[in-house]
Write an enzyme that holds these catalytic residues in place. Structure first.
Site, PDB file in Angstrom:
ATOM      1  N   ASN A 189      -6.075   3.764   2.754  1.00  0.00           N
ATOM      2  CA  ASN A 189      -6.635   2.573   2.118  1.00  0.00           C
ATOM      3  C   ASN A 189      -7.992   2.235   2.742  1.00  0.00           C
ATOM      4  O   ASN A 189      -8.499   2.971   3.592  1.00  0.00           O
ATOM      5  CB  ASN A 189      -5.653   1.391   2.197  1.00  0.00           C
ATOM      6  N   ASP A 207       4.261   4.226  -5.087  1.00  0.00           N
ATOM      7  CA  ASP A 207       3.772   3.545  -3.889  1.00  0.00           C
ATOM      8  C   ASP A 207       2.449   2.836  -4.176  1.00  0.00           C
ATOM      9  O   ASP A 207       2.188   1.741  -3.675  1.00  0.00           O
ATOM     10  CB  ASP A 207       3.602   4.553  -2.750  1.00  0.00           C
TER      11      ASP A 207
END
Length: 353
Positions: A34, A228
């Protein structure tokens, strides 16, 4: 591309088969993580599934007869014990621990290595179940070659795990008939913050050749990565901070998803504790070329996320605002799962002391 290698170890254990172990390694790149550098849980789940698929397929093809590919049927609860970061190396090892007539249990461990300092941490331990599907006929399940066990009780314990997951898969399949309605961005903006409707998210994806196995159905790891991603969006919308996957309750693959299907991956918040969020995720498949068969529920799971500050320390999670009896019911069910998992973690910790 990051470095990647695979080892296969054959250790003779008897006449039935040679014990198979495999290990893969890959350095974590920016597109695996991320915006703050935490590796996505879906990236790790995909590596876990790839290792399980390799060892399961190899084992099932050690016998004569139809060639086959191991298809993922279920992933047991998986905890993310430590975060992994860009630049670290993920070491994934897999071993077959039980076989029934038509399924294979694979145990997978993930180790992260900081190659600058040499420090290593166990980040994941997962149990996956595969069924071998014939290359000639994708609807035909091949019999699995048996393995020999080093201890007498290993087979009996494996059989108990097999029966337990079989029962849970059937139970989950029966209760998951509900379809989540996709929420468009304008509609979401009409919802009150911290409600289920405000954070609920959907992703639409066309299954192409690169997503699929040799048999033309989607890799389980591809599906889990998308699940996810959606669950992470739900969690981030709810708390508006950096979030990471803490655990995944059993992921059940009810039906195969074939090449050319359009899948809708939908997630909604079901429960929040002081420091965690549970998100229910569904995958519905719509076969474009065989539209007469209709849309169907393919995969279901619960993902748990935690909120982190800039130093990767847990933050309090805003309470979920419930609207209606259904949301209250799902919240109470999530609370039961939360308390059960908490009690299990404490029991495991006491056993290790």
């Amino acid at each position: 591309m990051g470095a990647c290698f695979l080892e296969m170890l054959r250790v003779p254990v008897g006449k039935v088969m040679a014990r198979l172990l495999i290990a893969t390694s890959r350095i974590m790149r920016p597109d695996d993580a991320n915006i703050v550098g935490n590796v996505h849980g879906g990236t790790i789940l995909k590596m876990i599934e790839e290792a399980g698929c390799i060892i399961g397929t190899r084992h099932c093809n050690t016998q004569t007869g139809d060639r086959c590919v191991a298809a993922l049927a279920r992933v047991e609860r998986t905890d993310f014990l430590h975060p992994m970061f860009i630049g670290e190396v993920a070491h994934v090892s897999a071993e077959i621990t039980y076989t029934s007539k038509h399924s294979v249990e694979v145990q997978v461990n993930v180790l992260s290595e900081n190659i600058l300092t040499g420090s290593k941490k166990v980040t994941n331990k997962a149990t996956l179940w595969y069924v071998p599907l014939s290359i000639k006929n994708v609807d035909k399940i091949i019999e699995v070659p048996p393995i020999e066990y080093s201890k007498p009780d290993q087979e009996e314990l494996g059989k108990k795990r097999y029966e337990s997951q079989k029962f849970e898969r059937m139970e989950t399949k029966e209760r998951n008939g509900e379809v989540i309605t996709a929420v468009s961005l304008p509609e979401r903006h009409t919802k009150e913050p911290y409600t289920v409707g405000f954070s609920q998210s959907s992703l639409i994806h066309l299954i192409g050749p690169s997503d699929c196995t040799l048999l033309g159905f989607v890799h389980g790891g591809v599906t889990m990565k998308l699940m996810d991603e959606v669950a992470g969006i739900v969690a981030a919308r709810h708390c508006k901070t950096n979030i990471v996957t803490a655990s995944v309750d059993a992921i059940n693959f009810h039906r195969k998803i074939k090449k050319g299907c359009v899948i809708t991956v939908s997630g909604r918040m079901t429960f929040t504790s002081n420091k965690s969020m549970e998100i229910e995720v569904f995958v519905d498949a719509d076969p474009l070329a065989e539209a007469e068969k209709g849309k169907y529920r393919a995969v279901t799971a619960f993902f748990t996320y935690i909120s982190l500050d800039k130093d990767n320390k847990p933050l309090p999670v805003p309470p979920l605002k419930l609207e209606g009896e259904e949301e209250q019911k799902r919240f109470e069910e999530g609370k039961v799962r939360y308390l059960q998992n908490k009690a299990k973690r404490l029991a495991d910790k006491e056993q290790k002391q």
